[in-house]
Design an enzyme around this catalytic site. Structure first.
Site, PDB file in Angstrom:
ATOM      1  N   ASN A  10       1.105  -1.203  -0.004  1.00 31.24           N
ATOM      2  CA  ASN A  10       0.083  -0.123  -0.004  1.00 31.24           C
ATOM      3  C   ASN A  10       0.884   1.306   0.003  1.00 31.24           C
ATOM      4  O   ASN A  10       1.516   1.625   1.069  1.00 31.24           O
ATOM      5  CB  ASN A  10      -0.884  -0.154   1.064  1.00 31.24           C
ATOM      6  N   LYS A  12       0.154   4.206  -0.135  1.00 31.96           N
ATOM      7  CA  LYS A  12      -0.752   5.362   0.548  1.00 31.96           C
ATOM      8  C   LYS A  12      -0.165   6.583  -0.361  1.00 31.96           C
ATOM      9  O   LYS A  12      -0.365   6.504  -1.588  1.00 31.96           O
ATOM     10  CB  LYS A  12      -0.039   5.788   1.866  1.00 31.96           C
ATOM     11  N   HIS A  94      -9.609   0.889   4.765  1.00 32.07           N
ATOM     12  CA  HIS A  94      -8.324   1.121   5.270  1.00 32.07           C
ATOM     13  C   HIS A  94      -8.431   2.183   6.655  1.00 32.07           C
ATOM     14  O   HIS A  94      -9.317   2.807   6.411  1.00 32.07           O
ATOM     15  CB  HIS A  94      -7.204   1.749   4.542  1.00 32.07           C
ATOM     16  N   GLU A  96      -6.967   4.396   7.918  1.00 33.17           N
ATOM     17  CA  GLU A  96      -6.929   6.051   7.641  1.00 33.17           C
ATOM     18  C   GLU A  96      -8.091   6.354   6.883  1.00 33.17           C
ATOM     19  O   GLU A  96      -8.486   7.573   7.121  1.00 33.17           O
ATOM     20  CB  GLU A  96      -5.519   6.079   6.520  1.00 33.17           C
ATOM     21  N   GLU A 166      -5.633  -5.552  10.313  1.00 27.41           N
ATOM     22  CA  GLU A 166      -4.502  -4.366  10.365  1.00 27.41           C
ATOM     23  C   GLU A 166      -4.893  -3.641  11.653  1.00 27.41           C
ATOM     24  O   GLU A 166      -5.716  -2.653  11.776  1.00 27.41           O
ATOM     25  CB  GLU A 166      -4.688  -3.265   9.502  1.00 27.41           C
ATOM     26  N   GLY A 172       2.336   1.841  10.607  1.00 25.49           N
ATOM     27  CA  GLY A 172       3.142   3.124  10.455  1.00 25.49           C
ATOM     28  C   GLY A 172       3.698   3.526  11.708  1.00 25.49           C
ATOM     29  O   GLY A 172       4.418   4.411  11.915  1.00 25.49           O
ATOM     30  N   SER A 210       3.088  -2.554  10.222  1.00 27.41           N
ATOM     31  CA  SER A 210       4.660  -2.497  10.243  1.00 27.41           C
ATOM     32  C   SER A 210       5.353  -3.848   9.944  1.00 27.41           C
ATOM     33  O   SER A 210       6.222  -4.326  10.707  1.00 27.41           O
ATOM     34  CB  SER A 210       5.110  -2.124  11.849  1.00 27.41           C
TER      35      SER A 210
HETATM   36  C1  PEP Z   1      -0.869  -0.217   5.739  1.00 28.43           C
HETATM   37  O1  PEP Z   1      -0.782   1.285   5.194  1.00 28.43           O
HETATM   38  O2  PEP Z   1      -1.654  -0.857   5.525  1.00 28.43           O
HETATM   39  C2  PEP Z   1       0.268  -0.496   6.462  1.00 28.43           C
HETATM   40  C3  PEP Z   1       0.041  -1.632   7.146  1.00 28.43           C
HETATM   41  O3  PEP Z   1       1.183   0.361   7.057  1.00 28.43           O
HETATM   42  P1  PEP Z   1       2.676   0.120   7.499  1.00 28.43           P
HETATM   43  O4  PEP Z   1       3.107  -1.268   7.180  1.00 28.43           O
HETATM   44  O5  PEP Z   1       3.575   1.100   7.056  1.00 28.43           O
HETATM   45  O6  PEP Z   1       2.438  -0.355   9.101  1.00 28.43           O
END
Ligand code: PEP
Length: 253
Positions: A10, A12, A94, A96, A166, A172, A210
């Site tokens: 992803n 972003k 997601h 976000e 998630e 992040g 992460s």
């Molecule tokens: C994501 O954006 O879905 C995500 C898991 O980000 P990160 O791997 O940076 O934590």
């Protein structure tokens, strides 16, 4: 039952034509046959991703989709448009989008249905915040987010979807769920889907939060973790390729 592993990157709100090209070309030149791989890029870069990745083992997709197919919805992008650009996947819900753009469970479920109808596989993202985890609400939150699909468009959608667990506190932040924490929730999700009459054994369940090259193998070794949704680490070719390789190795064990 052996499910095929998948890693989806992803991006972003990141990218530029020149840097995308070197990243996409590095991915195109690699192939770990034991697992699938995809990148979810910002809308303006879909054509570039398609042009560079066509014919490779790497699929591409988007990070959001409208619940509508067409009409007076300024700024929206529909599933038929994504399909026209060759998208295989689209993320819906997601964290976000939920937190920063006020997407509620019912809206996310409608987006999932729209994606499916348009021929694009939705990756439905669910997960709890830190406060919810600390209050012992993880299972309830995830169930509520999934149940919106059952109560809205219907359980049949799950048969051709991907679900990504998630935990918001891990996205992040550099804090990864332990393999046991991920497995616990993935097991709960699979049990829930079974309870709702879905053949849960065929639904890919990704972990996101992460994921890095250094922790991917231990996460992907868990029986209900079918790969990863990868944010930050998907922007670095060597890192993302190592994660893909970890998925392929886990998938062929
Ligand atoms: C994501 O954006 O879905 C995500 C898991 O980000 P990160 O791997 O940076 O934590």
């Amino acid at each position: 039952m052996q499910r095929r592993k998948l890693v989806a990157g992803n991006w972003k709100l990141n990218g530029a034509l020149a840097s995308n090209r070197s990243l996409l070309e590095a991915l195109r030149g690699s192939a770990y046959a034991g697992a699938d791989c995809a990148v979810l890029v910002p809308f303006p870069y879909l054509a570039q991703a398609g042009e560079i990745l066509k014919g490779s083992r790497v699929a591409w997709g988007a990070q959001d989709v409208s619940e509508h197919d067409a009409g007076a919805f300024t700024g929206e992008v529909s599933a038929p448009m994504l399909a026209e650009f060759g998208c295989r996947y689209v993320a819906v819900g997601h964290s976000e989008r939920r937190a920063l753009f006020a997407e509620d469970d019912a809206t996310v479920a409608r987006k999932m249905a729209a994606a499916m109808k348009g021929g694009v596989t939705p990756i439905l993202c669910v997960g709890e915040t830190l406060a919810e985890r600390e209050a012992g609400q993880t299972a309830a939150v995830v169930e509520r987010q999934l149940k919106a699909v059952v109560d809205g468009p219907g359980t049949a959608l799950f048969a051709q979807a991907v679900v990504a667990y998630e935990p918001v506190w891990a996205i992040g932040t550099g804090k990864t769920a332990t393999p046991d924490q991920a497995q616990e929730v993935h097991g709960q999700i699979r049990a829930l889907l079974n309870r709702w009459g879905v053949e849960a054994a065929v639904v890919p369940l990704l972990y996101g939060g992460s994921v890095k090259a250094s922790n991917a193998a231990s996460l992907f070794a868990m029986p209900d973790v079918d790969g990863g949704l990868v944010g930050g680490a998907s922007l670095v070719a060597t890192e993302f390729l190592d994660i893909w390789r970890a998925a392929a190795e886990a998938g062929t064990r």
